[in-house]
Design an enzyme around this catalytic site. Sequence first.
Site, PDB file in Angstrom:
ATOM      1  N   HIS A 136       5.476   8.597  -2.746  1.00  0.00           N
ATOM      2  CA  HIS A 136       6.336   7.917  -1.771  1.00  0.00           C
ATOM      3  C   HIS A 136       5.745   6.581  -1.367  1.00  0.00           C
ATOM      4  O   HIS A 136       4.568   6.320  -1.576  1.00  0.00           O
ATOM      5  CB  HIS A 136       6.577   8.767  -0.518  1.00  0.00           C
ATOM      6  CG  HIS A 136       5.342   9.101   0.263  1.00  0.00           C
ATOM      7  ND1 HIS A 136       4.571  10.204   0.011  1.00  0.00           N
ATOM      8  CD2 HIS A 136       4.733   8.475   1.306  1.00  0.00           C
ATOM      9  CE1 HIS A 136       3.554  10.250   0.854  1.00  0.00           C
ATOM     10  NE2 HIS A 136       3.620   9.200   1.654  1.00  0.00           N
ATOM     11  N   GLU A 188      -2.644   6.407  -0.161  1.00  0.00           N
ATOM     12  CA  GLU A 188      -2.771   7.847   0.068  1.00  0.00           C
ATOM     13  C   GLU A 188      -2.796   8.516  -1.296  1.00  0.00           C
ATOM     14  O   GLU A 188      -1.967   8.216  -2.149  1.00  0.00           O
ATOM     15  CB  GLU A 188      -1.562   8.335   0.893  1.00  0.00           C
ATOM     16  CG  GLU A 188      -1.552   9.834   1.154  1.00  0.00           C
ATOM     17  CD  GLU A 188      -0.352  10.275   2.014  1.00  0.00           C
ATOM     18  OE1 GLU A 188       0.667   9.552   2.043  1.00  0.00           O
ATOM     19  OE2 GLU A 188      -0.456  11.331   2.646  1.00  0.00           O
TER      20      GLU A 188
HETATM   21 CO    CO Z   1       2.272   9.199   3.235  1.00  0.00          CO
END
Ligand code: CO
Length: 134
Positions: free
Chosen positions: A7, A130
Amino acid sequence: MIGRLNHVAIATKDIASAAKIYHDTLGAKVSEPVAQPDHGITTIFVDLPNSKIELIEPLGTDSPIANFLRKNPAGGVHHVCYEVDDIIAARDRMRAAGATITGTGEPRIGAHGKPVIFLHPKDFVGTLIELEQA
Ligand code: CO
């Protein structure tokens, strides 16, 4: 090492109007808001055919995205998330490369219930990364 783009997270002070832009203007499918008190954010997921956008808004007094929104009051891209097969192996590889892992450096359970680490933007072209175990 990195796999799929899981994402892109976009921080905003007003998640309702961000969701409206994605839904009404861009014609995307958006979820209901989900409060994630453990992470200090409220999240709305935008489903794309090949990935996701996560709209994130601060929740509570000590949100990890509060500082970002002070510097970027209009909102903006906060981080990108790549999948890895093994979060510990990825963490060890990043350590060996001299990258800065935020927090303790130990994986913690992220917003999707899977172990994640965050890599400091200074080592990655100015982008917070991330890594999430797939
Ligand atoms: Co995230």
